[in-house]
Design an enzyme around this catalytic site. Structure first.
Site, PDB file in Angstrom:
ATOM      1  N   HIS A 119       1.121 -27.955   4.517  1.00 11.95           N
ATOM      2  CA  HIS A 119       1.179 -26.594   3.684  1.00 11.95           C
ATOM      3  C   HIS A 119       0.811 -25.213   4.829  1.00 11.95           C
ATOM      4  O   HIS A 119       0.972 -24.088   4.196  1.00 11.95           O
ATOM      5  CB  HIS A 119       0.704 -26.709   2.277  1.00 11.95           C
ATOM      6  CG  HIS A 119       1.538 -27.228   1.476  1.00 11.95           C
ATOM      7  ND1 HIS A 119       2.640 -26.877   0.836  1.00 11.95           N
ATOM      8  CD2 HIS A 119       1.327 -28.540   1.035  1.00 11.95           C
ATOM      9  CE1 HIS A 119       3.070 -27.575   0.013  1.00 11.95           C
ATOM     10  NE2 HIS A 119       2.380 -28.738  -0.223  1.00 11.95           N
TER      11      HIS A 119
ATOM     12  N   LYS B 158      12.656 -16.833  -4.884  1.00 12.36           N
ATOM     13  CA  LYS B 158      12.820 -16.294  -6.401  1.00 12.36           C
ATOM     14  C   LYS B 158      13.530 -15.049  -6.516  1.00 12.36           C
ATOM     15  O   LYS B 158      14.458 -14.606  -7.129  1.00 12.36           O
ATOM     16  CB  LYS B 158      11.540 -16.497  -7.147  1.00 12.36           C
ATOM     17  CG  LYS B 158      10.754 -17.532  -7.285  1.00 12.36           C
ATOM     18  CD  LYS B 158       9.346 -17.997  -7.696  1.00 12.36           C
ATOM     19  CE  LYS B 158       8.936 -19.217  -7.540  1.00 12.36           C
ATOM     20  NZ  LYS B 158       7.379 -19.254  -7.520  1.00 12.36           N
TER      21      LYS B 158
ATOM     22  N   THR C 242       7.555 -19.473  -1.442  1.00 16.25           N
ATOM     23  CA  THR C 242       8.675 -19.726  -2.284  1.00 16.25           C
ATOM     24  C   THR C 242       8.980 -18.443  -3.408  1.00 16.25           C
ATOM     25  O   THR C 242      10.117 -18.131  -4.020  1.00 16.25           O
ATOM     26  CB  THR C 242       8.144 -20.852  -3.403  1.00 16.25           C
ATOM     27  OG1 THR C 242       6.828 -20.511  -3.913  1.00 16.25           O
ATOM     28  CG2 THR C 242       8.298 -22.104  -2.631  1.00 16.25           C
TER      29      THR C 242
ATOM     30  N   LYS D 193       1.947 -11.894  -4.583  1.00 22.20           N
ATOM     31  CA  LYS D 193       1.275 -12.935  -3.851  1.00 22.20           C
ATOM     32  C   LYS D 193      -0.158 -12.983  -3.838  1.00 22.20           C
ATOM     33  O   LYS D 193      -0.612 -11.913  -4.050  1.00 22.20           O
ATOM     34  CB  LYS D 193       1.957 -13.226  -2.394  1.00 22.20           C
ATOM     35  CG  LYS D 193       1.695 -11.742  -1.688  1.00 22.20           C
ATOM     36  CD  LYS D 193       2.730 -12.375  -0.120  1.00 22.20           C
ATOM     37  CE  LYS D 193       4.083 -12.015  -0.440  1.00 22.20           C
ATOM     38  NZ  LYS D 193       4.821 -13.168  -0.302  1.00 22.20           N
ATOM     39  N   ARG D 194      -0.999 -14.010  -3.390  1.00 24.36           N
ATOM     40  CA  ARG D 194      -2.245 -14.012  -2.941  1.00 24.36           C
ATOM     41  C   ARG D 194      -2.669 -12.949  -2.104  1.00 24.36           C
ATOM     42  O   ARG D 194      -1.860 -12.622  -1.020  1.00 24.36           O
ATOM     43  CB  ARG D 194      -2.869 -15.237  -2.605  1.00 24.36           C
ATOM     44  CG  ARG D 194      -2.700 -16.256  -3.770  1.00 24.36           C
ATOM     45  CD  ARG D 194      -3.860 -15.811  -5.036  1.00 24.36           C
ATOM     46  NE  ARG D 194      -5.208 -15.920  -4.618  1.00 24.36           N
ATOM     47  CZ  ARG D 194      -6.040 -16.970  -4.994  1.00 24.36           C
ATOM     48  NH1 ARG D 194      -5.770 -17.730  -5.756  1.00 24.36           N
ATOM     49  NH2 ARG D 194      -7.295 -16.762  -4.497  1.00 24.36           N
TER      50      ARG D 194
ATOM     51  N   LYS E 140      -0.876 -12.150   4.905  1.00 24.72           N
ATOM     52  CA  LYS E 140       0.426 -11.909   3.996  1.00 24.72           C
ATOM     53  C   LYS E 140       0.307 -10.519   4.430  1.00 24.72           C
ATOM     54  O   LYS E 140       1.425  -9.633   3.772  1.00 24.72           O
ATOM     55  CB  LYS E 140       0.170 -12.079   2.727  1.00 24.72           C
ATOM     56  CG  LYS E 140       0.114 -13.624   2.616  1.00 24.72           C
ATOM     57  CD  LYS E 140       0.014 -14.054   0.937  1.00 24.72           C
ATOM     58  CE  LYS E 140      -0.184 -15.541   0.598  1.00 24.72           C
ATOM     59  NZ  LYS E 140       1.206 -16.235   1.071  1.00 24.72           N
TER      60      LYS E 140
END
Length: 853
Positions: A389, A692, A688, A580-581, A586
């Site tokens: 992952h 969505k 993911t 998101k985290r 990110k």
């Protein structure tokens, strides 16, 4: 602002057609009242809202139980190959509404609870119960950190919907991912006591309790090896039903809870240490106490290694018990020959966290079942498969040898033997290549010796997959290059997916209805059918309907935001969302720089026509991750300045979405216009959340990273806002060196933004508050925020321009929805089933419990 229709009211106006299903409302009402009065409040005169929720949950669960039993019976009768998905995380969210959707009970339950009349003193009348209020009483099952745990939850839904004999195995954490509170702009963690009122969806199964061993030593005898003088912890299973979509199949998620055995340390009793001995039981039971709140970061704590072995050891005992006695209602052993194990069992390791399944299976086969090593290894290899992952080095698990030696001495011996044979093979294929042997060893030398768990997974599995095409290519080209060269047949790609049941039908019923009106309802089980929507891209009525649904979702979410954040939201502004985290890779900081730049532009030209935006950022920072916590503080500080500036007004608002979790995602995603997927190319394995947003009609601004690449292919390049460096550009920059100052000195708006952060513009009472962030961005930024700044700002200008043309915007939205079929977890699981597990998915229905067989 007029209050938008609730989903409850909307369903009164439009039956969600076939999505509603028909059920006997009178029966549901009778069962609801029975549970309310006899199961829950028999000793009290008054019922609470929580009692009503539990009564409804039990009523819905009654519809699951018969299907659950019949499903398990059919597996024992047919004896199919079983799939075991082992994951340290299952981020399930709430269960009630999802179960009602999958069993076609939603409208009937809605009507039944509405008909239960309650006298309301304030209004002096009888009111029906409100379904949405009852659903809000349910605690999120937050047994995961983010993407990896939520993926596992989507996979369980798809495995049941595709008729696979599949089981999810994990840990029943007493405390899940922490609840996040924002206090004076800072993240504060609170324990997530999600079980404090009980969990109506689980069933304890003490008859399947299993012992798990730790510590001790090994004894080598002529007839084999014994692991002795161990400490024992008992694993108590709790089963949760996982219903498929309208097919009467109900699979099982089995989560293990740690219990101390009765005789635990009670020898101390003899010397008067009885109280301490009983208190020490907690040490054993701590194993399942709390989820480690780290996402994409390895923390080498003994308790974590205990958790990893605990879930694996208990699960393998269950797998082997079921393999030996695959006969319903019987525990007699019907199989003793293990050569057929790979024909009957597939074990999928969700990342390296359950990697110990490989040495544990070898221990069972060699030490307990007395198989020769070669045969045991062949069985193990054909049974196990591994999903990777992440490519971030700090996320890869490398456990110290010393810790292994103490906690799992027999497993360390087995790993050494696996490595010895593996090294022999490498040496024979690449004679004299000592450096390759060093790179490929399971044991990392130098400083503290460590076991590389990813290498163990690759060597011990027959299949290794990444989770998006670009990610799988990166694994083969860099991180696992040596292994790919040696065993190219092992490496595969399985692009992630999401379940359309939760992430469309359940969270966005308005959109599901508009789609069903045009193309029917089969898309819910075959998301590829969304391609048919391309025929409606220029259909004026369809464009209007899509825009109307989005606006209703935005109005509803704006009401939620005003209630919770006391910020007045302009519902006509663009809802620009990054959830998101919180992690440097990110790049929430890139988003911050855009906010500051946009703010400065409005201040400079207050009379210009600006496209209004409400920018929302949400996510949790790992409690020990200083930079991530500072990023949250920066976002809240920017919000304090921007939201209170009268010059800006409602043209720009900044909100930090507190305590982002599955339930909040289900509200935010359907209301979003713009989805921010802006990680540095080559760092996000898949994502993911991006899928969505796409499915729910938001446009993506993103880099060519993870699944964004495939999303752009499916929707058409021109229907996403793609910016920034590609993977090869990042590699080239790494080779020549990244110099942040060059961008800072060349781009005036970037310099202004950084100077404002550094000079205390957003923290006037503490001018140096953000010096660590500025220092990191200027001197230690692995993720090259400044390098993509200019292109990002230009891309955001294109976004603003298009948003002012609602029809053109909505056409792109339709292209995105129509292109999101590939990103169903049904497609992902079908590929796992056929290409890794060797089983065939089916859309056949099982007979319902009240049907004759």
């Amino acid at each position: 602002m007029s209050k938008p229709l609730s989903d409850h009211d909307r369903k009164k106006q439009i039956s969600v057609r076939g999505l509603a299903g028909v059920e006997n409302v009178a029966d549901l009402k009778k069962n609801f009242n029975r549970h309310l009065h006899f199961t829950l409040v028999k000793d009290r005169n008054v019922s609470t809202k929580r009692d009503y929720y539990f009564a409804l949950a039990h009523t819905v669960r009654d519809h699951l139980v018969g299907r659950w039993i019949r499903t398990q019976q059919s597996y024992y009768e047919k004896d199919p190959k079983r799939v075991y998905y082992i994951s340290l995380e299952f981020y399930m969210g709430r269960t009630l509404q999802n179960t009602m959707v999958n069993l076609a009970l939603e409208n009937a339950c809605d009507e039944a609870v509405y008909q239960v009349r309650l006298y309301n003193k304030a209004s002096q009348c009888n009111l029906g119960l409100d379904m949405e209020e009852l659903q809000e009483m349910e605690e999120d099952a937050g047994l995961g950190n983010g993407g990896l745990g939520r993926l596992a939850a989507c996979f369980l839904d798809s495995m049941a919907s595709l008729g696979l004999a599949a089981y999810g195995y994990g840990i029943r954490y007493e405390f899940g991912i922490f609840n996040q509170k924002i206090s004076n702009g800072w993240q504060v963690e609170e324990a997530d006591d999600w079980l404090r009122y009980g969990n109506p969806w689980e069933k304890a199964r003490p008859e399947y309790m299993r012992p798990v061993h730790f510590y001790g030593r090994t004894e080598h005898h002529p007839d084999g090896v014994k692991w002795v003088d161990t400490q024992v912890v008992l694993a108590l299973p709790y089963d949760t039903p996982v219903p498929g979509y309208r097919n009467n199949i109900v699979n099982t998620m089995r989560l293990w809870s740690a219990k101390a055995p009765c005789e635990f340390n009670l020898k101390d009793f003899n010397v008067g240490g009885y109280i301490q001995a009983v208190l020490d039981r907690n040490l054993a039971e701590n194993i399942s106490r709390v989820l480690y709140p780290n996402d994409n970061f390895f923390e080498g704590k003994e308790l974590r290694l205990k958790q990893e072995y605990f879930v694996v050891a208990a699960t393998l005992q269950d797998i082997i018990r079921r393999f030996k006695a695959s006969k319903f209602g019987s525990r007699d052993i019907v199989r003793t020959d293990f050569s057929s194990l790979p024909d009957k069992v597939a074990i999928q390791l969700n990342d390296t966290h359950p990697a110990l399944a490989i040495p544990e299976l070898m221990r069972v086969l060699v030490d307990e079942e007395k198989l020769p090593w070669e045969k045991a290894w062949d069985i193990c290899n054909k049974t196990c498969a591994y999903t990777n992952h992440t490519v971030l080095p700090e996320a890869l698990e490398r456990w110290p040898i010393d810790l292994f030696q103490t906690l799992l001495p027999r497993h360390l011996e087995i790993i050494y033997e696996i490595n010895r044979r593996h090294m022999e093979r490498v040496s024979s294929l690449y004679p004299g290549d000592v450096d390759r042997m060093r790179r490929m060893s399971l044991i990392e030398e130098g400083g503290q010796k460590r076991v590389n768990m990813a290498h163990l997974c690759i060597v011990g599995s027959h299949a290794v997959n990444g989770v998006a095409r670009i990610h799988s290519d990166i694994l083969k080209a860099t991180v696992f290059k040596d292994f790919y060269e040696m065993d190219p047949h092992k490496f595969q790609n399985k692009t992630n997916g999401i379940t359309p049941r939760r992430w469309l039908v359940m969270c966005n019923p308005g959109l599901a209805e508009v789609i069903a009106e045009r193309i029917g309802e089969d898309f819910i089980r075959d998301l590829d059918q969304l391609k048919k929507l391309r025929n409606f891209v220029n259909d004026e009525a369809f464009i209007r309907d899509i825009a109307k649904v989005k606006q209703e979702n935005k109005l509803k979410f704006a009401v939620h935001l005003e209630e919770h954040y006391k910020v007045k939201i302009n519902p006509n502004s663009m809802f620009d969302v990054q959830v998101k985290r919180i992690h440097e890779y990110k790049r929430q900081l890139l988003n911050c720089l855009h906010i500051i730049t946009f703010y400065n532009r409005i201040k400079k030209q207050p009379n210009k026509q600006w496209t209004p935006r409400t920018i929302m950022i949400g996510g949790k920072a790992a409690p020990g991750y200083h930079t991530a916590k500072m990023i949250i503080r920066l976002i809240t500080a920017i919000g304090e300045v921007v939201n209170n500036d009268p010059v800006v007004g409602d043209r720009l608002k900044v909100i930090f979405l507190e305590n982002y979790r599955v339930t909040l995602a289900e509200k935010a995603i359907p209301a979003s216009d713009l989805s921010e997927q802006i990680s540095t190319a080559g760092t996000e394995a898949s994502g993911t959340g991006n899928m969505k947003f796409m499915l729910n009609g938001a446009l993506t601004i993103g880099t060519m990273d993870g699944a964004n690449v495939e999303m752009a292919e499916e929707a058409g390049d021109g229907n996403l806002f793609i910016f920034g460096m590609r993977v090869e550009d990042v590699d080239a920059m790494d080779a020549k060196g990244y110099n942040a100052s060059e961008y800072y000195n060349r781009i005036p708006e970037l310099k202004q933004a950084i100077d404002q952060i550094a000079g205390g513009f957003f923290s006037p009472k503490q001018p140096d508050l953000f010096k660590d962030i500025v220092n990191m961005l200027m001197h230690h930024d692995r993720f090259k925020v400044f390098a993509d700044y200019e292109d990002y700002i230009k891309c955001q200008e294109k976004v603003s321009a298009l948003y002012m043309k609602p029809k053109e915007w909505t056409k792109k939205v339709i292209h995105n929805i129509a292109g999101s079929g590939k990103f169903s977890s049904d497609r992902t699981i079908s590929q796992y089933a056929r290409e890794i597990w060797g089983v065939e998915p089916t859309l056949e229905k099982l007979a319902a419990p009240d049907d004759p067989k």
